[in-house]
Motif scaffolding. Sequence first.
Motif, short mmCIF file in Angstrom:
data_model
loop_
_atom_site.label_atom_id
_atom_site.label_comp_id
_atom_site.label_asym_id
_atom_site.label_seq_id
_atom_site.Cartn_x
_atom_site.Cartn_y
_atom_site.Cartn_z
N GLU A 44 0.83 -1.19 0.00
CA GLU A 44 0.00 0.00 0.00
C GLU A 44 0.87 1.25 0.00
OE1 GLU A 44 -3.90 -1.74 2.41
OE2 GLU A 44 -2.70 -0.12 3.24
N ALA A 99 -1.80 19.38 0.16
CA ALA A 99 -3.00 19.48 1.00
C ALA A 99 -3.56 20.89 0.90
CB ALA A 99 -2.65 19.16 2.45
N TYR A 107 -1.50 11.50 6.70
CA TYR A 107 -2.65 10.73 6.23
C TYR A 107 -2.98 11.12 4.80
CZ TYR A 107 -3.07 10.05 11.24
OH TYR A 107 -2.81 9.75 12.55
N ALA A 108 -3.01 10.15 3.91
CA ALA A 108 -3.26 10.43 2.50
C ALA A 108 -4.58 11.16 2.28
CB ALA A 108 -3.24 9.13 1.71
N SER A 109 -5.54 10.92 3.15
CA SER A 109 -6.86 11.54 2.99
C SER A 109 -6.82 13.05 3.18
CB SER A 109 -7.84 10.93 4.01
OG SER A 109 -7.36 11.12 5.34
N GLN A 110 -5.74 13.56 3.76
CA GLN A 110 -5.62 15.00 3.98
C GLN A 110 -5.11 15.74 2.73
OE1 GLN A 110 -3.07 15.11 7.57
NE2 GLN A 110 -4.86 15.88 8.66
N TYR A 111 -4.70 15.01 1.74
CA TYR A 111 -4.08 15.62 0.56
C TYR A 111 -5.03 15.54 -0.62
CZ TYR A 111 -0.05 15.63 3.52
OH TYR A 111 0.80 15.86 4.58
N SER A 112 -5.23 16.69 -1.24
CA SER A 112 -6.23 16.79 -2.31
C SER A 112 -5.66 16.59 -3.70
CB SER A 112 -6.89 18.18 -2.25
OG SER A 112 -7.48 18.42 -0.98
N TRP A 114 -2.43 15.11 -6.24
CA TRP A 114 -1.38 14.09 -6.32
C TRP A 114 -0.71 14.15 -7.69
CZ3 TRP A 114 -0.20 10.71 -2.31
CH2 TRP A 114 -1.07 10.75 -1.22
#
Length: 124
Positions: A44, A99, A107-112, A114
């Motif tokens: 992952e 982010a 946390y990957a979810s904090q970054y908008s 990529w």
Amino acid sequence: QVQLVESGGGLVQAGGSLILSCAASGRTVSSYAMAWFRQAPGKEREFAATINWSGGITAYSDSVKGRFTISRDNAKNTIYLRLNSLKPEDTAVYYCAAANRPYALGYASQYSYWGQGTQVTVSS
């Protein structure tokens, strides 16, 4: 929208060094926290390093702490990751992320936003 383009990956021997760059376009990222993540084959995506909007606060995963250094140049809209003392287990695709906030954690979810990633391969 923010577009992120990584560069600087390649093949390096164990113990060697690389410098990855991430150039942002579309809008300035000077007020955004930025980070590097990596994904090894069959694993992952994992957090590597993050830097706040000004560059004054950085954080690293335990696996890269003391070997990798994240930095940024807001005038160039670019962030960097210096990889020292590379190990074969550092082999991965390295992704740059932005982010939509001045501070962020790992946390990957904090970054908008990529990038597409750049391959780093470390030979033993």
